[in-house]
Design a protein around this motif. Structure first.
Motif, short mmCIF file in Angstrom:
data_model
loop_
_atom_site.label_atom_id
_atom_site.label_comp_id
_atom_site.label_asym_id
_atom_site.label_seq_id
_atom_site.Cartn_x
_atom_site.Cartn_y
_atom_site.Cartn_z
N GLN A 1 -28.53 33.46 11.50
CA GLN A 1 -26.68 33.51 11.14
C GLN A 1 -26.23 34.30 12.91
OE1 GLN A 1 -24.99 33.66 7.98
NE2 GLN A 1 -22.86 32.63 8.06
N VAL A 2 -25.19 33.23 12.73
CA VAL A 2 -24.13 34.13 13.69
C VAL A 2 -22.52 34.65 14.04
CG1 VAL A 2 -22.93 33.43 16.56
CG2 VAL A 2 -25.16 32.72 16.11
N PHE A 3 -23.20 35.84 13.44
CA PHE A 3 -21.25 35.82 12.54
C PHE A 3 -20.49 36.25 13.49
CE2 PHE A 3 -24.29 38.52 9.44
CZ PHE A 3 -24.69 37.62 9.04
N ALA A 4 -20.72 36.64 15.21
CA ALA A 4 -19.58 36.38 15.39
C ALA A 4 -19.55 36.97 17.41
CB ALA A 4 -18.53 37.72 15.69
N SER A 5 -19.57 36.59 18.06
CA SER A 5 -20.46 36.25 19.69
C SER A 5 -18.78 36.67 20.51
CB SER A 5 -20.79 35.74 20.36
OG SER A 5 -19.81 34.68 20.18
N GLY A 6 -18.97 37.74 21.60
CA GLY A 6 -18.32 37.96 22.15
C GLY A 6 -18.65 37.99 24.26
N ALA A 7 -18.19 38.48 24.99
CA ALA A 7 -18.41 38.52 26.19
C ALA A 7 -19.51 39.73 26.07
CB ALA A 7 -17.18 39.26 27.73
N GLU A 8 -19.63 40.55 25.42
CA GLU A 8 -21.13 41.74 25.66
C GLU A 8 -20.99 41.71 24.89
OE1 GLU A 8 -18.35 44.62 26.58
OE2 GLU A 8 -18.39 44.32 28.86
N VAL A 9 -21.21 41.16 23.14
CA VAL A 9 -22.24 41.46 22.23
C VAL A 9 -22.15 40.05 20.98
CG1 VAL A 9 -19.74 41.87 20.43
CG2 VAL A 9 -22.49 43.06 20.22
N LEU A 10 -23.62 40.28 20.33
CA LEU A 10 -23.54 39.19 19.35
C LEU A 10 -23.45 40.03 18.05
CD1 LEU A 10 -24.37 36.23 18.71
CD2 LEU A 10 -26.66 36.67 19.90
N ALA A 11 -23.18 39.68 17.49
CA ALA A 11 -23.99 39.63 15.83
C ALA A 11 -24.36 38.90 14.72
CB ALA A 11 -22.51 40.52 15.11
N ILE A 12 -25.39 39.26 14.70
CA ILE A 12 -26.44 37.88 13.85
C ILE A 12 -26.95 38.69 12.20
CG2 ILE A 12 -27.10 36.92 16.04
CD1 ILE A 12 -29.59 38.96 15.81
N GLY A 13 -27.19 38.03 12.01
CA GLY A 13 -27.51 38.71 10.19
C GLY A 13 -28.93 39.11 10.80
N ARG A 14 -29.42 39.55 9.66
CA ARG A 14 -30.76 40.37 9.22
C ARG A 14 -31.63 39.29 9.37
NH1 ARG A 14 -33.23 46.36 7.59
NH2 ARG A 14 -34.94 46.22 8.16
N LEU A 15 -32.72 38.58 9.57
CA LEU A 15 -34.03 37.73 8.76
C LEU A 15 -35.71 38.77 7.88
CD1 LEU A 15 -34.00 34.48 11.55
CD2 LEU A 15 -32.33 35.26 8.43
N PRO A 16 -35.88 38.61 6.71
CA PRO A 16 -36.85 39.31 6.49
C PRO A 16 -37.91 38.82 7.25
CG PRO A 16 -36.85 37.31 4.88
CD PRO A 16 -35.18 37.21 5.96
#
Length: 268
Positions: free
Chosen positions: A68-83
């Protein structure tokens, strides 16, 4: 707190409690970040985080497990951690079903709305209705550039005959685009997520050829995926050549033998 973690926390309106390096990411930095409100996310740098976010969204829309994508910007991507238990050997059948589902999503032409990159190597995704021309110009020739005169000459000769080897207009399937075994997460004998996509629409056989680069898909995979078109064995080294060229271009001479082997099997 690292700059990467701090930028990601700002994007999700949180504060960093802990940040540490996370294994993976040969072409980008990855950190595991825990926020003070208890949320946890993986945070990546990269050549185009917003493009990667759209690709992950396309995988999920296709019904394929992906972070899952939580947020993204020009320099960073924040995503969920999966098992991930590292148990691909027990999950080949499920991966075949997942990949068949992914390739069941079709486009109108070859390419993708966003260009992308593997590190310093650009990946042009300009739309085309001619698959051999797209694969020659935007994949093989682009990745061969700078790998040495002999490889460049042989790849150029192959591309001159690519229309005789590849179908001109295979059904444009949604591809993961960088489907090696390290980008398949598994848990309990099932695929928990496909990560690090480089999506575009193209011949689905290329994902399978790339998957076979560093792993050996089992019979269960091919039975679950379904029958491949006639001639797929002859096309496989041509499709595996692109990721091999990428590795030679980015990581050096240790991959020259792999490239030369695929060229030799392809007859060049």
């Amino acid at each position: 707190m690292t700059d990467l973690a701090g930028r990601a926390a700002e994007l999700v309106a949180g504060k960093v409690a802990e940040a540490r390096h996370f294994a993976g990411g040969s072409l980008s930095s990855v950190e595991l970040v825990r926020l003070t409100d208890g949320r946890e996310m993986l945070v990546k740098s990269g050549p185009s985080p917003e493009a990667e976010a759209r690709m992950l969204g396309a995988l999920r829309k296709a019904g394929v497990p992906a972070p899952q994508v939580f947020a993204s910007g020009a320099e960073v991507l924040a995503i969920g951690r999966l098992p991930d238990d590292g148990g691909l050997a027990a999950a080949w059948g499920d991966l075949g079903r997942v990949l068949r589902r992914l390739h069941g999503t079709k486009g109108e032409s070859y390419g993708w709305p966003d260009d992308y990159a593997f590190g310093r190597l650009p990946i042009v995704n300009r739309s085309s209705d001619d698959w051999p021309a797209f694969y020659a110009e935007h994949r093989l020739l682009a990745a061969a550039r700078g790998t040495g005169a002999d490889v460049e000459r042989r790849v150029d000769a192959l591309c001159g005959r690519l229309a005789e080897i590849l179908p001109r207009r295979p059904s444009p399937a949604l591809l993961h685009g960088d489907l090696w075994s390290g980008n398949v997460l598994t848990s309990g004998g099932r695929v928990s997520g496909l990560i690090d996509p480089a999506c575009y629409f193209g011949d689905g056989e290329i994902d399978i050829a790339m998957l076979s680069l560093f792993a050996r898909p089992s019979r269960a995979f091919f039975e679950a995926y379904g029958a491949l078109p006639d001639g797929h064995r002859e096309r496989a080294p041509v499709y595996a050549l692109w990721p091999a060229l990428v590795h030679l271009n980015l990581f050096g001479a240790g991959y020259r033998g792999m490239v030369e082997g695929f060229l030799r099997v392809a007859g060049f």
